[in-house]
Design a protein around this motif. Structure first.
Motif, mmCIF file in Angstrom:
data_model
loop_
_atom_site.group_PDB
_atom_site.id
_atom_site.type_symbol
_atom_site.label_atom_id
_atom_site.label_comp_id
_atom_site.label_asym_id
_atom_site.label_seq_id
_atom_site.Cartn_x
_atom_site.Cartn_y
_atom_site.Cartn_z
ATOM 1 N N GLU A 132 59.609 52.793 -62.893
ATOM 2 C CA GLU A 132 58.591 52.370 -61.938
ATOM 3 C C GLU A 132 58.361 50.867 -62.038
ATOM 4 O O GLU A 132 58.556 50.251 -63.093
ATOM 5 C CB GLU A 132 57.286 53.125 -62.182
ATOM 6 N N THR A 133 57.926 50.304 -60.929
ATOM 7 C CA THR A 133 57.779 48.846 -60.865
ATOM 8 C C THR A 133 56.715 48.315 -61.817
ATOM 9 O O THR A 133 56.755 47.140 -62.186
ATOM 10 C CB THR A 133 57.431 48.420 -59.431
ATOM 11 N N ALA A 134 55.773 49.162 -62.225
ATOM 12 C CA ALA A 134 54.744 48.707 -63.161
ATOM 13 C C ALA A 134 55.338 48.301 -64.504
ATOM 14 O O ALA A 134 54.713 47.558 -65.272
ATOM 15 C CB ALA A 134 53.695 49.799 -63.361
ATOM 16 N N LEU A 135 56.554 48.793 -64.818
ATOM 17 C CA LEU A 135 57.204 48.471 -66.084
ATOM 18 C C LEU A 135 58.165 47.295 -65.963
ATOM 19 O O LEU A 135 58.724 46.879 -66.970
ATOM 20 C CB LEU A 135 57.964 49.702 -66.614
ATOM 21 N N TRP A 136 58.367 46.795 -64.761
ATOM 22 C CA TRP A 136 59.221 45.615 -64.621
ATOM 23 C C TRP A 136 58.495 44.405 -65.196
ATOM 24 O O TRP A 136 57.270 44.303 -65.130
ATOM 25 C CB TRP A 136 59.535 45.348 -63.159
ATOM 26 N N GLY A 137 59.247 43.502 -65.755
ATOM 27 C CA GLY A 137 58.591 42.328 -66.323
ATOM 28 C C GLY A 137 59.582 41.280 -66.771
ATOM 29 O O GLY A 137 60.793 41.413 -66.617
ATOM 30 N N GLY A 138 59.048 40.210 -67.347
ATOM 31 C CA GLY A 138 59.862 39.161 -67.919
ATOM 32 C C GLY A 138 60.576 38.311 -66.885
ATOM 33 O O GLY A 138 60.129 38.134 -65.745
ATOM 34 N N LEU A 139 61.724 37.807 -67.274
ATOM 35 C CA LEU A 139 62.487 36.887 -66.432
ATOM 36 C C LEU A 139 62.993 37.522 -65.142
ATOM 37 O O LEU A 139 62.928 36.885 -64.080
ATOM 38 C CB LEU A 139 63.646 36.301 -67.244
ATOM 39 N N PRO A 140 63.519 38.760 -65.146
ATOM 40 C CA PRO A 140 63.959 39.348 -63.865
ATOM 41 C C PRO A 140 62.836 39.448 -62.842
ATOM 42 O O PRO A 140 63.053 39.168 -61.657
ATOM 43 C CB PRO A 140 64.479 40.739 -64.280
ATOM 44 N N LEU A 141 61.638 39.823 -63.271
ATOM 45 C CA LEU A 141 60.517 39.908 -62.342
ATOM 46 C C LEU A 141 60.164 38.534 -61.791
ATOM 47 O O LEU A 141 59.877 38.378 -60.587
ATOM 48 C CB LEU A 141 59.307 40.526 -63.039
ATOM 49 N N THR A 142 60.184 37.519 -62.645
ATOM 50 C CA THR A 142 59.912 36.156 -62.188
ATOM 51 C C THR A 142 60.916 35.716 -61.135
ATOM 52 O O THR A 142 60.549 35.158 -60.100
ATOM 53 C CB THR A 142 59.945 35.183 -63.385
ATOM 54 N N LEU A 143 62.193 35.974 -61.377
ATOM 55 C CA LEU A 143 63.227 35.558 -60.434
ATOM 56 C C LEU A 143 63.132 36.328 -59.126
ATOM 57 O O LEU A 143 63.253 35.742 -58.039
ATOM 58 C CB LEU A 143 64.612 35.755 -61.067
ATOM 59 N N LEU A 144 62.910 37.641 -59.200
ATOM 60 C CA LEU A 144 62.848 38.448 -57.983
ATOM 61 C C LEU A 144 61.647 38.067 -57.121
ATOM 62 O O LEU A 144 61.759 37.937 -55.894
ATOM 63 C CB LEU A 144 62.797 39.933 -58.347
ATOM 64 N N LEU A 145 60.485 37.883 -57.745
ATOM 65 C CA LEU A 145 59.305 37.486 -56.979
ATOM 66 C C LEU A 145 59.474 36.084 -56.389
ATOM 67 O O LEU A 145 59.080 35.836 -55.235
ATOM 68 C CB LEU A 145 58.065 37.532 -57.867
ATOM 69 N N SER A 146 60.059 35.177 -57.148
ATOM 70 C CA SER A 146 60.254 33.812 -56.646
ATOM 71 C C SER A 146 61.213 33.800 -55.459
ATOM 72 O O SER A 146 60.927 33.190 -54.418
ATOM 73 C CB SER A 146 60.795 32.911 -57.760
ATOM 74 N N LEU A 147 62.349 34.473 -55.610
ATOM 75 C CA LEU A 147 63.329 34.492 -54.528
ATOM 76 C C LEU A 147 62.783 35.207 -53.300
ATOM 77 O O LEU A 147 62.989 34.770 -52.162
ATOM 78 C CB LEU A 147 64.616 35.161 -55.004
ATOM 79 N N GLY A 148 62.073 36.329 -53.534
ATOM 80 C CA GLY A 148 61.494 37.053 -52.416
ATOM 81 C C GLY A 148 60.450 36.232 -51.687
ATOM 82 O O GLY A 148 60.410 36.202 -50.445
ATOM 83 N N ALA A 149 59.589 35.538 -52.443
ATOM 84 C CA ALA A 149 58.542 34.725 -51.817
ATOM 85 C C ALA A 149 59.139 33.548 -51.054
ATOM 86 O O ALA A 149 58.734 33.257 -49.922
ATOM 87 C CB ALA A 149 57.570 34.232 -52.885
ATOM 88 N N ILE A 150 60.127 32.872 -51.641
ATOM 89 C CA ILE A 150 60.736 31.717 -50.973
ATOM 90 C C ILE A 150 61.509 32.160 -49.738
ATOM 91 O O ILE A 150 61.386 31.576 -48.654
ATOM 92 C CB ILE A 150 61.653 30.962 -51.956
ATOM 93 N N GLY A 151 62.320 33.216 -49.893
ATOM 94 C CA GLY A 151 63.164 33.654 -48.787
ATOM 95 C C GLY A 151 62.378 34.166 -47.597
ATOM 96 O O GLY A 151 62.788 33.973 -46.445
ATOM 97 N N CYS A 152 61.247 34.819 -47.830
ATOM 98 C CA CYS A 152 60.442 35.349 -46.720
ATOM 99 C C CYS A 152 59.422 34.340 -46.206
ATOM 100 O O CYS A 152 59.076 34.362 -45.016
ATOM 101 C CB CYS A 152 59.715 36.619 -47.175
ATOM 102 N N ALA A 153 58.932 33.467 -47.065
ATOM 103 C CA ALA A 153 57.890 32.522 -46.642
ATOM 104 C C ALA A 153 58.448 31.403 -45.777
ATOM 105 O O ALA A 153 57.742 30.898 -44.900
ATOM 106 C CB ALA A 153 57.195 31.929 -47.872
ATOM 107 N N LEU A 154 59.700 30.995 -46.002
ATOM 108 C CA LEU A 154 60.248 29.878 -45.240
ATOM 109 C C LEU A 154 60.345 30.192 -43.740
ATOM 110 O O LEU A 154 59.840 29.401 -42.920
ATOM 111 C CB LEU A 154 61.598 29.449 -45.804
ATOM 112 N N PRO A 155 60.985 31.298 -43.318
ATOM 113 C CA PRO A 155 60.996 31.566 -41.864
ATOM 114 C C PRO A 155 59.608 31.782 -41.283
ATOM 115 O O PRO A 155 59.332 31.358 -40.150
ATOM 116 C CB PRO A 155 61.865 32.831 -41.745
ATOM 117 N N PHE A 156 58.708 32.429 -42.047
ATOM 118 C CA PHE A 156 57.338 32.609 -41.568
ATOM 119 C C PHE A 156 56.634 31.263 -41.431
ATOM 120 O O PHE A 156 55.897 31.010 -40.468
ATOM 121 C CB PHE A 156 56.587 33.531 -42.523
#
Length: 344
Positions: A132-156
């Motif tokens: 479950e996503t509640a157990l995700w953490g550390g560096l992979p979570l940082t990278l996924l959230l950063s890439l997701g936020a940048i990739g979706c926020a730029l076109p918006f």
């Protein structure tokens, strides 16, 4: 000698500042080297670290807790999955920065890699244990959230910038109100609203995953800031470009797509890179809503262990080096992109 004169001794003020910085470095550097290297403990031995009594760094805490710091609460036996996700994302970023591929091919590469990373993290397919996503953490979570936020926020953000410059009063007012409202809020209250307040307005039994809600909050927050950066780039494009394109027969959207936006984004690239770096660092705030990225996973790794708890400083230096490496890589990539675009 010419480089020294141009950059470090171009005038009396520059030379004085250079000498002061050199003197300060000579005063502080030996003590730091002694603490961090000469008297440091590298072995994961808490007894040796306690014997130092603060005279040297205890890097043994990294050797002992690195897996918990990098991967958080993710199941220990499945750590190969977040490790593989981290390697895939870093390798893809390096490939994107080095290889000169068309945007369509880069988009295809990212579009194939990100779903694969999400599948590896979530599991539940191909005999992978579901996590479950509640157990995700550390560096992979940082990278996924950063890439997701940048990739979706730029076109918006681009759409918001265009809307704020629209000739339609209602569209212009709506985009302006949204941008000014979101820019006036700190990120932490936005994350709290997404994680705890938003589910209260949904029907019982209907609710999105907390990770998805936090990602949406990051996207909406970052888009408002990126919109103003893009709007600055749009204002830098001369009106004659628009008039000439219209005279050649381009319609409104073709002018924006082929003439205005390429020039505007190129002009705004340094500011966009700075905003991307800020998003990458702001992801550390998701700890306040119980998503343990790098900073939160360090707290989890050390807070419950009395033997290693005193060595938070070494842990923060470790994750600080990771954040600095990511920010430096983004900065260098943006500079490389600026050089390539200016040459084109």
């Amino acid at each position: 000698m010419g480089w020294l004169r141009r950059n470090l001794f171009s005038g009396w003020a520059s030379g004085l500042a250079t000498l002061l910085i050199v003197a300060l470095g000579l005063d502080l550097l030996p003590g730091f080297v002694q603490w961090s290297v000469t008297q440091a403990v590298l072995a994961p031995d808490a007894g040796l670290c306690r014997a130092l009594d603060g005279t040297g760094a205890c890097w043994g805490v990294i050797a002992e807790k690195w897996r918990l710091i990098l991967f958080g609460r993710y199941p220990y036996a499945e750590h190969w999955r977040p490790a593989l996700v981290t390697l895939l994302l870093v390798a893809l970023f390096v490939f994107s920065a080095v290889a000169r591929l068309r945007m369509s091919r880069l988009t295809l590469a990212w579009g194939m890699t990100l779903p694969l990373c999400l599948m590896l993290m979530a599991g539940g397919v191909f005999s992978l244990t579901a996590v479950e996503t509640a157990l995700w953490g550390g560096l992979p979570l940082t990278l996924l959230l950063s890439l997701g936020a940048i990739g979706c926020a730029l076109p918006f953000g681009v759409l918001l910038a265009l809307g704020r410059r629209s000739a339609l009063p209602a569209m212009r007012a709506l985009c302006s109100v949204y941008i000014e409202l979101v820019r006036g809020l700190p990120l932490i209250p936005v994350l709290f609203m997404a994680a705890f307040l938003f589910p209260l307005f949904l029907p019982r039994g209907l609710g999105a995953d907390v990770l998805l809600r936090v990602l949406v909050a990051l996207v909406l927050f970052a888009a408002a800031h990126l919109a103003e950066v893009v709007r600055g780039g749009l204002q830098a494009v001369p009106q004659g470009q628009f008039d000439t394109a219209r005279a050649l027969g381009f319609n409104q959207w073709q002018v924006q797509r082929y003439v205005i936006l390429p020039q505007a984004l190129r002009a705004a690239l340094p500011a966009l890179a700075n905003s991307f770096i800020a998003i990458f660092k702001d992801v550390s705030l998701v700890t306040v809503v119980s998503l343990y990225e790098l900073t939160g996973s360090l707290s989890l790794a050390l807070a419950g262990d009395a033997d290693w708890r005193p060595y938070f400083l070494e842990g923060y230096l470790f994750i600080g080096a990771i954040y600095w490496s990511g920010c430096f890589a983004l900065s260098r990539y943006s500079q490389r992109l600026e050089t390539r675009l200016s040459r084109n």
